[in-house]
Design an enzyme around this catalytic site. Structure first.
Site, PDB file in Angstrom:
ATOM      1  N   SER A 106       0.779  -1.235   0.000  1.00 15.25           N
ATOM      2  CA  SER A 106       0.000   0.000   0.000  1.00 15.25           C
ATOM      3  C   SER A 106       0.809   1.283   0.000  1.00 15.25           C
ATOM      4  O   SER A 106       0.234   2.373  -0.073  1.00 15.25           O
ATOM      5  CB  SER A 106      -0.974   0.003   1.175  1.00 15.25           C
ATOM      6  OG  SER A 106      -2.056  -0.846   0.902  1.00 15.25           O
ATOM      7  N   TYR A 205     -10.731   2.448   5.959  1.00 16.28           N
ATOM      8  CA  TYR A 205      -9.765   2.100   4.929  1.00 16.28           C
ATOM      9  C   TYR A 205     -10.393   1.164   3.903  1.00 16.28           C
ATOM     10  O   TYR A 205     -10.999   0.152   4.248  1.00 16.28           O
ATOM     11  CB  TYR A 205      -8.563   1.429   5.580  1.00 16.28           C
ATOM     12  CG  TYR A 205      -7.355   1.310   4.693  1.00 16.28           C
ATOM     13  CD1 TYR A 205      -6.395   2.314   4.665  1.00 16.28           C
ATOM     14  CD2 TYR A 205      -7.163   0.193   3.895  1.00 16.28           C
ATOM     15  CE1 TYR A 205      -5.274   2.197   3.864  1.00 16.28           C
ATOM     16  CE2 TYR A 205      -6.042   0.069   3.095  1.00 16.28           C
ATOM     17  CZ  TYR A 205      -5.103   1.080   3.085  1.00 16.28           C
ATOM     18  OH  TYR A 205      -3.997   0.960   2.283  1.00 16.28           O
ATOM     19  N   SER A 206     -10.246   1.499   2.623  1.00 19.56           N
ATOM     20  CA  SER A 206     -10.776   0.655   1.548  1.00 19.56           C
ATOM     21  C   SER A 206      -9.879   0.755   0.331  1.00 19.56           C
ATOM     22  O   SER A 206      -9.671   1.842  -0.214  1.00 19.56           O
ATOM     23  CB  SER A 206     -12.200   1.082   1.170  1.00 19.56           C
ATOM     24  OG  SER A 206     -12.648   0.372   0.029  1.00 19.56           O
ATOM     25  N   ASN A 207      -9.364  -0.379  -0.106  1.00 20.76           N
ATOM     26  CA  ASN A 207      -8.538  -0.399  -1.307  1.00 20.76           C
ATOM     27  C   ASN A 207      -9.307   0.033  -2.547  1.00 20.76           C
ATOM     28  O   ASN A 207      -8.715   0.499  -3.521  1.00 20.76           O
ATOM     29  CB  ASN A 207      -7.958  -1.801  -1.502  1.00 20.76           C
ATOM     30  CG  ASN A 207      -6.939  -2.149  -0.437  1.00 20.76           C
ATOM     31  OD1 ASN A 207      -5.958  -1.452  -0.263  1.00 20.76           O
ATOM     32  ND2 ASN A 207      -7.193  -3.219   0.297  1.00 20.76           N
ATOM     33  N   GLY A 349       2.795  -0.782   3.967  1.00 20.22           N
ATOM     34  CA  GLY A 349       2.063  -1.737   3.163  1.00 20.22           C
ATOM     35  C   GLY A 349       2.232  -3.174   3.584  1.00 20.22           C
ATOM     36  O   GLY A 349       3.314  -3.591   4.010  1.00 20.22           O
TER      37      GLY A 349
END
Length: 396
Positions: A106, A205-207, A349
């Site tokens: 990330s 949090y969201s990809n 990440g």
């Protein structure tokens, strides 16, 4: 992707999904602030900074059972140092390459956010414009409407979009480990689920947020995301060991330690180095080194990639629920208080086989810690990684 609640209160900012949790990897050091390093302060005072960092790094291998640890630091005078511990391959016991390549997970989000903010500076994107302006008719679902979500909310994780990686974790570590995912396919996985909350109502949090940001980059520029990140960021500041893997590229090009995965702390480690990273895309696909991550975040905070107005926007943070005082998430950038005063800026990440944790300070210090397992072999493993970053940045 793993459950970090057992380790610290920092948000997980990772490209990896977790079973029934947000797969986020790296942000802050709630535990590091309490621990203030991997050694007691008296021990820290009796050793030089290099000794303290090396001792802490070796404990990540001996006590926390990570196969390998890699550390790169930059002190106030600009001196760089690289450290390694453990083995690159648990079978052959090969040495860990100094500043070896790893999947950066990330940390890719900060690269993606940087390109979006460059486009803002060029007048091609507006942070407070609806996503609909750039991707008309695309973002639709139960409680989801691209006309209501702002670009800023994507970069800040306040959009309410469900996290697509929550629904593919089992497969990307198993039967679909070598599968190629189209970007639109991943978006459709997210949009098949209802909104987590109304846009702007909270932080989560969201990809998927960064997946949509990558799609905006491609739509606005008319060029591939990988090309834009390479030209606008990687080549611009001379990151010689950082790249966006091409379609079908499952390997890591340069010398690297192998990455490992275990289902839970104490479970056997599985070599998961070779994998198709397409499911991470703009949220976590980059490969880099600890040294290059230091160079990137230092250049970014030093104003070499963004105009002052856009850098100020990136550094404007919202509170991360459950985080310590002073911790916040900006536009692809995390603000972390240090035990010695001041703050570190970075991201971090988790991705198959690797956990990376970088931070840079206002006065030019930098450090990146990498361990070669995306789920800690022991309950306190990631807490100790974060504590070591605090130590590396705070030692005189």
């Amino acid at each position: 992707m793993s459950d970090r609640s057992q380790q610290s209160r920092r948000p997980r900012t990772t490209s990896l999904p977790r079973p029934r949790r947000a797969v986020t990897a790296v942000a802050v050091m709630a535990a590091a602030l309490a621990v203030a390093g991997t050694l007691p302060s008296s021990a820290a005072q009796s050793q030089g900074p290099r000794d303290v960092v090396r001792t802490g790094m070796e404990r990540l291998v001996t006590d926390d059972k990570f196969p390998a640890a890699l550390v790169a630091t930059v002190d106030r005078d600009g001196r760089t140092r690289d450290y390694t511990a453990g083995v690159a391959d648990v079978r052959t016991k090969a040495k860990v390459p100094v500043d070896g390549q790893v999947r950066a997970g990330s940390n890719t989000k900060t690269f993606t956010a940087t390109v979006i903010l460059q486009l803002v500076g060029e007048g091609k994107v507006r942070l407070d414009a609806p996503v609909e302006r750039y991707l008309p008719g695309l973002i639709r679902g139960e409680g989801i409407d691209g006309r209501d979500i702002k670009v800023r909310q994507l970069l800040q994780h306040t959009s309410g979009l469900p996290n697509y990686t929550d629904y593919i974790l089992e497969s990307v570590f198993g039967k679909d480990r070598h599968r190629y995912y189209q970007p639109r396919e991943l978006l459709d996985i997210a949009l098949a689920h209802k909104a987590r909350f109304a846009p702007g109502a909270k932080w989560e949090y969201s990809n998927t947020n960064y997946h949509v940001a990558g799609m905006i980059i491609e739509k606005v520029t008319g060029r591939p995301l990988a090309e834009q990140i390479t030209q606008r960021v990687i080549d611009r500041i001379g990151l010689r060991h950082t790249y966006f893997p091409a379609v079908g590229d499952e390997n890591i090009r340069e010398p690297h330690p192998k990455g490992y995965h275990s289902a839970e702390p104490g479970a056997p480690l599985k070599d998961i180095t070779k994998t198709d990273p397409s499911w991470m895309w703009s949220a976590g696909q980059l490969i880099s080194t600890p040294g290059d991550l230091n160079r990137f975040f230092s250049a970014l905070l030093g104003g070499k990639l963004l105009r002052p107005a856009q850098l100020a926007q990136m550094r404007t943070t919202v509170k991360i629920p459950g985080g310590p005082a002073g911790q916040g998430y900006g536009l692809g950038l995390i603000r972390t208080p240090l035990s010695c005063g001041g703050v570190a800026w970075g991201h971090g990440g988790d991705t198959p086989g690797y956990h990376s944790y970088p931070g840079v300070t206002e006065d030019g210090r930098a450090a990146t810690i990498v361990v070669t397992a995306n789920m800690a072999p022991t309950a306190k493993g990631f807490t100790n990684v974060e504590a070591l970053l605090d130590t590396a940045l705070c030692e005189k």
